[in-house]
Design a protein around this motif. Structure first.
Motif, PDB file in Angstrom:
ATOM      1  N   ALA A 148      -2.358 -16.412 -12.105  1.00 39.03           N
ATOM      2  CA  ALA A 148      -1.266 -17.083 -11.404  1.00 39.03           C
ATOM      3  C   ALA A 148       0.088 -16.800 -12.055  1.00 39.03           C
ATOM      4  O   ALA A 148       1.135 -16.967 -11.437  1.00 39.03           O
ATOM      5  CB  ALA A 148      -1.516 -18.588 -11.384  1.00 39.03           C
ATOM      6  N   LEU A 149       0.040 -16.372 -13.312  1.00 37.61           N
ATOM      7  CA  LEU A 149       1.292 -16.085 -14.016  1.00 37.61           C
ATOM      8  C   LEU A 149       1.803 -14.674 -13.748  1.00 37.61           C
ATOM      9  O   LEU A 149       2.850 -14.288 -14.241  1.00 37.61           O
ATOM     10  CB  LEU A 149       1.104 -16.268 -15.524  1.00 37.61           C
ATOM     11  CG  LEU A 149       0.678 -17.668 -15.998  1.00 37.61           C
ATOM     12  CD1 LEU A 149       0.459 -17.680 -17.499  1.00 37.61           C
ATOM     13  CD2 LEU A 149       1.730 -18.693 -15.598  1.00 37.61           C
ATOM     14  N   LEU A 150       1.010 -13.904 -12.993  1.00 39.09           N
ATOM     15  CA  LEU A 150       1.378 -12.507 -12.768  1.00 39.09           C
ATOM     16  C   LEU A 150       1.831 -12.322 -11.322  1.00 39.09           C
ATOM     17  O   LEU A 150       1.033 -12.484 -10.399  1.00 39.09           O
ATOM     18  CB  LEU A 150       0.186 -11.603 -13.082  1.00 39.09           C
ATOM     19  CG  LEU A 150      -0.359 -11.728 -14.514  1.00 39.09           C
ATOM     20  CD1 LEU A 150      -1.692 -11.016 -14.636  1.00 39.09           C
ATOM     21  CD2 LEU A 150       0.639 -11.167 -15.517  1.00 39.09           C
ATOM     22  N   LYS A 151       3.099 -11.988 -11.146  1.00 33.10           N
ATOM     23  CA  LYS A 151       3.669 -11.850  -9.794  1.00 33.10           C
ATOM     24  C   LYS A 151       2.950 -10.797  -8.961  1.00 33.10           C
ATOM     25  O   LYS A 151       2.773 -10.937  -7.768  1.00 33.10           O
ATOM     26  CB  LYS A 151       5.146 -11.448  -9.898  1.00 33.10           C
ATOM     27  CG  LYS A 151       6.064 -12.532 -10.389  1.00 33.10           C
ATOM     28  CD  LYS A 151       7.516 -12.168 -10.140  1.00 33.10           C
ATOM     29  CE  LYS A 151       7.989 -10.924 -10.886  1.00 33.10           C
ATOM     30  NZ  LYS A 151       8.104 -11.102 -12.344  1.00 33.10           N
ATOM     31  N   ASN A 152       2.555  -9.710  -9.616  1.00 27.81           N
ATOM     32  CA  ASN A 152       2.033  -8.581  -8.860  1.00 27.81           C
ATOM     33  C   ASN A 152       0.527  -8.653  -8.608  1.00 27.81           C
ATOM     34  O   ASN A 152      -0.030  -7.804  -7.941  1.00 27.81           O
ATOM     35  CB  ASN A 152       2.364  -7.279  -9.580  1.00 27.81           C
ATOM     36  CG  ASN A 152       3.855  -7.011  -9.561  1.00 27.81           C
ATOM     37  OD1 ASN A 152       4.458  -6.944  -8.501  1.00 27.81           O
ATOM     38  ND2 ASN A 152       4.455  -6.909 -10.739  1.00 27.81           N
ATOM     39  N   TYR A 153      -0.124  -9.643  -9.199  1.00 28.75           N
ATOM     40  CA  TYR A 153      -1.577  -9.693  -9.096  1.00 28.75           C
ATOM     41  C   TYR A 153      -2.038  -9.776  -7.650  1.00 28.75           C
ATOM     42  O   TYR A 153      -3.041  -9.169  -7.263  1.00 28.75           O
ATOM     43  CB  TYR A 153      -2.126 -10.861  -9.902  1.00 28.75           C
ATOM     44  CG  TYR A 153      -3.624 -10.877  -9.965  1.00 28.75           C
ATOM     45  CD1 TYR A 153      -4.301  -9.972 -10.775  1.00 28.75           C
ATOM     46  CD2 TYR A 153      -4.368 -11.770  -9.191  1.00 28.75           C
ATOM     47  CE1 TYR A 153      -5.680  -9.957 -10.822  1.00 28.75           C
ATOM     48  CE2 TYR A 153      -5.752 -11.763  -9.231  1.00 28.75           C
ATOM     49  CZ  TYR A 153      -6.401 -10.854 -10.047  1.00 28.75           C
ATOM     50  OH  TYR A 153      -7.765 -10.831 -10.083  1.00 28.75           O
ATOM     51  N   GLY A 154      -1.264 -10.495  -6.841  1.00 26.14           N
ATOM     52  CA  GLY A 154      -1.647 -10.672  -5.446  1.00 26.14           C
ATOM     53  C   GLY A 154      -1.709  -9.373  -4.658  1.00 26.14           C
ATOM     54  O   GLY A 154      -2.440  -9.277  -3.668  1.00 26.14           O
ATOM     55  N   ASP A 155      -0.967  -8.376  -5.099  1.00 26.52           N
ATOM     56  CA  ASP A 155      -0.916  -7.110  -4.356  1.00 26.52           C
ATOM     57  C   ASP A 155      -2.015  -6.140  -4.757  1.00 26.52           C
ATOM     58  O   ASP A 155      -2.137  -5.053  -4.194  1.00 26.52           O
ATOM     59  CB  ASP A 155       0.439  -6.434  -4.586  1.00 26.52           C
ATOM     60  CG  ASP A 155       1.580  -7.288  -4.057  1.00 26.52           C
ATOM     61  OD1 ASP A 155       1.350  -8.023  -3.081  1.00 26.52           O
ATOM     62  OD2 ASP A 155       2.687  -7.226  -4.626  1.00 26.52           O
ATOM     63  N   ILE A 156      -2.795  -6.510  -5.758  1.00 26.33           N
ATOM     64  CA  ILE A 156      -3.849  -5.599  -6.216  1.00 26.33           C
ATOM     65  C   ILE A 156      -5.008  -5.609  -5.229  1.00 26.33           C
ATOM     66  O   ILE A 156      -5.379  -6.678  -4.698  1.00 26.33           O
ATOM     67  CB  ILE A 156      -4.291  -5.984  -7.639  1.00 26.33           C
ATOM     68  CG1 ILE A 156      -3.193  -5.544  -8.608  1.00 26.33           C
ATOM     69  CG2 ILE A 156      -5.623  -5.355  -8.009  1.00 26.33           C
ATOM     70  CD1 ILE A 156      -3.351  -6.026 -10.003  1.00 26.33           C
ATOM     71  N   GLU A 157      -5.559  -4.448  -4.945  1.00 24.83           N
ATOM     72  CA  GLU A 157      -6.649  -4.331  -3.976  1.00 24.83           C
ATOM     73  C   GLU A 157      -7.766  -5.311  -4.310  1.00 24.83           C
ATOM     74  O   GLU A 157      -8.235  -5.364  -5.453  1.00 24.83           O
ATOM     75  CB  GLU A 157      -7.184  -2.896  -3.976  1.00 24.83           C
ATOM     76  CG  GLU A 157      -6.332  -1.913  -3.197  1.00 24.83           C
ATOM     77  CD  GLU A 157      -6.250  -2.230  -1.706  1.00 24.83           C
ATOM     78  OE1 GLU A 157      -7.246  -2.736  -1.155  1.00 24.83           O
ATOM     79  OE2 GLU A 157      -5.197  -1.968  -1.105  1.00 24.83           O
ATOM     80  N   SER A 158      -8.206  -6.062  -3.327  1.00 20.44           N
ATOM     81  CA  SER A 158      -9.162  -7.127  -3.615  1.00 20.44           C
ATOM     82  C   SER A 158     -10.508  -6.580  -4.078  1.00 20.44           C
ATOM     83  O   SER A 158     -11.236  -7.246  -4.804  1.00 20.44           O
ATOM     84  CB  SER A 158      -9.342  -8.003  -2.385  1.00 20.44           C
ATOM     85  OG  SER A 158      -9.671  -7.188  -1.283  1.00 20.44           O
TER      86      SER A 158
END
Lengths: 295, 402, 270
Positions: free
Chosen positions: B134-144
């Protein structure tokens, strides 16, 4: 003071001098011997000790339990014997090739060339030493490749490049270490007085005979001195063989892959004792030729 | 003594974890990957919030993952990070996963780019902390399809941020190799067709490629996971590789060797990274790659963080930065692998880059058997035999090369 | 000359032939530094100065070069001191273990680099607990460089004997004055030869360096090793190598000027 009184008191001066010299020798020797005798030999000893330990495959930690397993593997698994024999053969072959090539060049430099040409030749022999070892090996890789310089030159004669493999490795190693053979042989031949050659000629010897009976025996210790370099450098190599060796592997490769990839220092240390033993044996044999004073 | 016994505990814990977690490999098989009953992962705190930057961060990376422009001024994504965050990045490269584990265990490094064969060992030994994504802004964009996998998570808790991945493909010279191969059989069974022109990867891990081939073509050997081989299965793979060796021109271990060999024609067929093949093609070599019917081995790397990191804020900043679209585009193109953050696909200088590397192709990724370190506890879940470990593989590899 | 004309011609022919073979790969290195092909395809399709431009801007290559110079200078300095001490100690004296001492000095260079490398690396990291650094590289290099100085010093002392120093002492000079005014000038060119060889050995050493350097310290050979295997960097490495060959004239020239005779200065011929 002691020195001026010396003639009158011969014997005691000798013993005192000897004692003083002993002390001086000791003082002078202490720093280099601490460095080499204690630190370097200590490091080698520690390596030998490590080879008697074993390694935990999961954590990669060394386990300090005494075992001869590493050496048992080394001597019972066939492939290590094959590799050892192959490495020693290549090192010997490289040494012989370098000796054959270096002798005429060194002789030309020392006894035929004018001082000016001699100076230029020394530079010509030394210059390649400054180009990186790796870059030279890679240049040879290009030459050995399909359609590279060698096959290009050999094609008109119906020949082809030997490709990557042991032949290429031998050639490249011989190339890389050649200056290490030329220099001591050149130095050795330079010490050979011209008068000796002239005397031989005056006594009716043909130049070929002079070469064989006078020059070669005198140059032999220098050739042996050079061989220490070429032999040892070839025996430890793992980089050239990776670049031009194709599928081949040498002792150096095995040591390196056990340290680099498998992280198994104990086994690598056990393998490394092979070149150490060979080299110590070699040095013991060549010491009799007086080669060690010719380095 | 105390130290040793606690280490031994860690080892046992790790082994248990590996046995359970990697029970089904990474292939298309599906199945359970997180049934961790009886196993307690080292209880490490997770970071709650980002604080003030510490001014520096010690990075342990594969060569090419953290370029600072010193080799080529145009290849530089470390300097922008330093300017953005005020964290001075001290980068140290390692060459093998074993080296990475060894260095990370010294505790001197904050973050590491760990491959699948190192990441689990780091989790098990308590050298990698759970990551608060949750502390990483870009984590959401990583391929699931890269998240919550066997090699980067435990019980659904991520222990790192996916970085990039790739497959070991079958490359061939289109002028010489006809018809186009579709099977690894071209370099195993039929290797003699291209005698002296076959190339293979120079590492013990390549044994897995042979095992993968045997898994599909000799089912009676019972290989379920190419990284879990018992003595007989390893022997079968070794025999296959020894047979192959007769036709091998050379074993490659770096880009240039292979690219050069394919360009000159010294090698015409063999395992390759997409990057090598594309580079050779750019040099005018008639080279193509195929993802063979038996599927392939590959790598998948994860950024992990030291639980005792004195620079954890800078460490998180780095993990976030290196998975940003911009940095991912640069790293992926420089190193030659699929970026984990596929927003990078819009930013690569070659717009077809992500397609070439199948970056968004889940089905493709699922087919890859990612590199995993073989250990004596069989990774395929067998408990009745002892599997061969990486040490055995190293010895075997020496024997194969002869 | 007592060698026949035919033999001399044959020697010349062999010398020329071998030198041609020796210089072919070097010429290729220079040629490839202009080759547009990133993997040095033969024959070159076209030429470019792009790689030279890239090399000039490569800060990595430049800092690696300075690291190498630093290491080689420091290692040579240590080797000069220790090698000279050992050479002086072993002159004329025949004591028990003299041969052992020479053997110990010779050993670091007579054993394959990989053995010295892993032995020292193991000693530094596991035995002594020292972190690898520039300092450990220097120690490792000095270890195998001592022999070059030692050999030159010992040979020079053997050739010149001790008469001059004896005379100096007889005239009342102390050991230090004698060393400063007599022994050292006598040894100067031998020391230079040893130092030059030592510098060269250290400068191009890769095997021992690989094991005793921390990945953050990059000497030039390590930089080359790492970059040679990157497709975009290979040609840049060729540029660096070409430059090195050209610049190697400088130390060789200096040695020639300082020692009077190139041959003696460079080979320690005596």
């Amino acid at each position: 003071m002691t020195d001026t009184e010396a003639p009158r008191r011969g014997t005691s001066r000798v013993s005192r001098l000897a004692r003083r010299r002993g002390v001086t020798t000791g003082l002078l020797l202490t720093p280099p011997m601490l460095w080499l005798g204690v630190a370097y030999l200590g490091a080698l000893a520690a390596l030998l000790v490590t080879s008697l330990w074993t390694q935990d495959d999961f954590t990669g930690q060394i386990q300090r339990t005494w075992t001869l397993q590493n050496f048992r593997d080394l001597f019972t698994i066939d492939v290590y014997r094959t590799i050892t024999v192959r490495t020693l053969s290549i090192a010997a072959l490289v040494t012989v090739i370098d000796a054959i090539l270096a002798f005429p060049i060194a002789l030309y430099m020392a006894k035929v060339a004018s001082p000016r040409v001699q100076r230029l030749l020394v530079i010509a022999v030394l210059m390649p030493l400054w180009a990186s070892y790796l870059v030279k090996a890679y240049a040879w890789r290009g030459m050995f490749s399909e359609g590279g310089l060698i096959s290009w030159l050999a094609a008109p004669f119906g020949l082809n490049t030997p490709g990557y493999g042991l032949v290429a490795t031998t050639i490249v190693l011989a190339y890389l270490w050649l200056p290490f053979m030329i220099l001591p042989v050149f130095a050795g031949l330079q010490r050979l007085p011209d008068s000796l050659l002239e005397a031989s000629a005056d006594l009716g010897a043909h130049s070929w005979t002079t070469l064989r009976r006078v020059v070669l025996p005198m140059a032999f210790p220098a050739l042996v001195a050079g061989s220490i370099f070429t032999f040892s450098l070839s025996m430890g190599d793992y980089i050239a063989v990776r670049i031009v060796g194709g599928t081949g592997q040498l002792i150096g490769t095995v040591v390196y892959s056990n340290i680099g990839a498998a992280n198994n220092l104990p086994f690598a240390a056990a393998v490394a004792t092979v070149p150490v033993a060979v080299m110590l044996l070699y040095l013991a044999v060549v010491r009799r030729t007086g080669a060690l004073e010719n380095l | 003594m105390k130290k040793i016994s606690s280490r031994r505990l860690t080892v046992l814990a790790g082994v248990a974890l590996l046995a359970l977690v990697s029970g089904c490999g990474t292939s298309s098989g599906g199945g359970s990957s997180t049934s961790s009953k009886g196993f307690t992962a080292p209880d490490l705190p997770m970071k709650k919030s980002i604080g003030a930057m510490e001014g520096q961060v010690n990075i342990l990376a594969w060569p090419g993952y953290a370029e600072d422009g010193s080799n080529d001024p145009k290849v530089d994504w470390v300097t922008p990070f330093e300017k953005d965050t005020g964290c001075q990045a001290n980068v140290k490269y390692f060459n093998t996963s074993d080296e990475a584990v060894k260095l990370m265990q010294t505790g001197q490094y904050d973050v590491v780019s760990a491959s699948g064969d190192a990441s689990l060992r780091l989790i098990a030994s308590g050298d990698a902390a759970p990551v608060n994504t949750a502390l990483l802004k870009n984590y959401g964009d990583i391929e699931s399809f890269l998240k919550n996998r066997d090699w980067n998570s435990v019980d659904g808790q991520m222990y790192g941020v996916p970085h990039g991945w790739g497959a070991n493909l079958l490359a061939y010279n289109t002028k010489v190799v006809k018809p186009a191969p579709t099977s690894w059989g071209a370099v195993f069974g039929d290797a003699s067709k291209y005698d002296g022109k076959v190339t293979a990867y120079d590492s013990p891990i390549y044994i897995a490629d042979a095992a993968l081939y045997l898994m599909k073509h000799q089912p009676d050997l019972g290989i379920k996971n190419p990284y879990a081989l018992d003595q007989d299965q390893l022997q079968a793979a070794v025999d296959l590789l020894k047979e192959q060796r007769k036709s091998v021109s050379e074993y490659w271990s770096d880009y240039l060797t292979e690219v050069q060999a394919f360009t000159t024609g010294d090698s015409v067929i063999g395992t390759a990274w997409q990057y090598n093949a594309l580079t050779a093609a750019a040099e005018g070599a008639p080279i193509k790659t195929v993802f063979p019917e038996e599927t392939a081995t590959g790598w998948s790397d994860t950024w992990m963080i030291n639980p005792n990191s004195p620079h954890s804020n800078c460490g998180y900043a780095w993990m976030d930065y290196i998975t940003s679209p911009q940095a991912q585009a640069q790293v992926a193109e420089y190193f030659g692998e699929a970026p984990a953050n596929t927003k990078a696909c819009a930013l690569t200088s070659d717009k077809t880059f992500c397609d070439q590397y199948h970056a968004q192709d889940k089905a493709y990724s699922d087919k890859i058997w990612y590199w995993t370190t073989p250990i004596s506890q069989c990774l395929d879940g067998r408990t009745d035999v002892r599997c061969t470990d990486y040490g055995d593989w190293t010895t075997a590899w020496t024997e194969i090369k002869g | 000359m007592s060698l026949s004309r035919g033999l001399r011609a044959a020697l010349l022919a062999i010398t020329v032939l071998v030198l041609v073979v020796v210089y072919t790969p070097l010429a290729l290195v220079v040629l490839n530094s202009f080759n547009v092909d990133r993997t040095f395809a033969w024959p070159p399709k076209d030429f470019t100065t792009h790689w030279w431009d890239a090399a000039i801007h490569s800060t990595g290559a430049r800092s690696a070069l300075w690291t190498s110079v630093e290491v080689a200078l420091a290692a040579t300095a240590v080797a000069l001191v220790l090698g000279t001490l050992a050479g002086l100690a072993l002159r004329k004296t025949r004591f028990f273990g003299r041969n052992v001492v020479s053997l110990v000095i010779l050993l670091p260079i007579a054993l394959p680099g990989i053995v010295t490398g892993i032995a020292l690396s193991n000693a530094f990291t596991t035995v002594l607990g020292v972190e690898l650094s520039l300092f450990t590289i220097i120690i490792a290099h000095a270890t195998f460089c001592i022999v070059t100085v030692f050999n030159n010093v010992q040979a020079r002392l053997q050739r010149l004997g001790g008469n001059m120093e004896q005379a100096s002492m007889d005239l009342g000079a102390g050991p230090l004055t004698t060393f400063r005014l007599v022994t050292f000038p006598m040894l100067r060119s031998a020391l230079l030869a040893g130092a030059l060889l030592s510098f060269g050995l250290s400068f191009d050493e890769i095997v021992v360096t690989t094991f005793t350097a921390s990945p953050r310290d990059q000497t030039l050979p390590l930089w080359i090793f790492q970059n040679l295997f990157r497709p975009n960097q290979g040609p840049v490495v060729n540029v660096v190598a070409a430059v090195l060959v050209l610049f190697s004239v400088i130390p060789i020239y200096l040695a020639q000027r300082l020692s009077g005779s190139t041959a003696e200065g460079l080979t320690g011929a005596r």
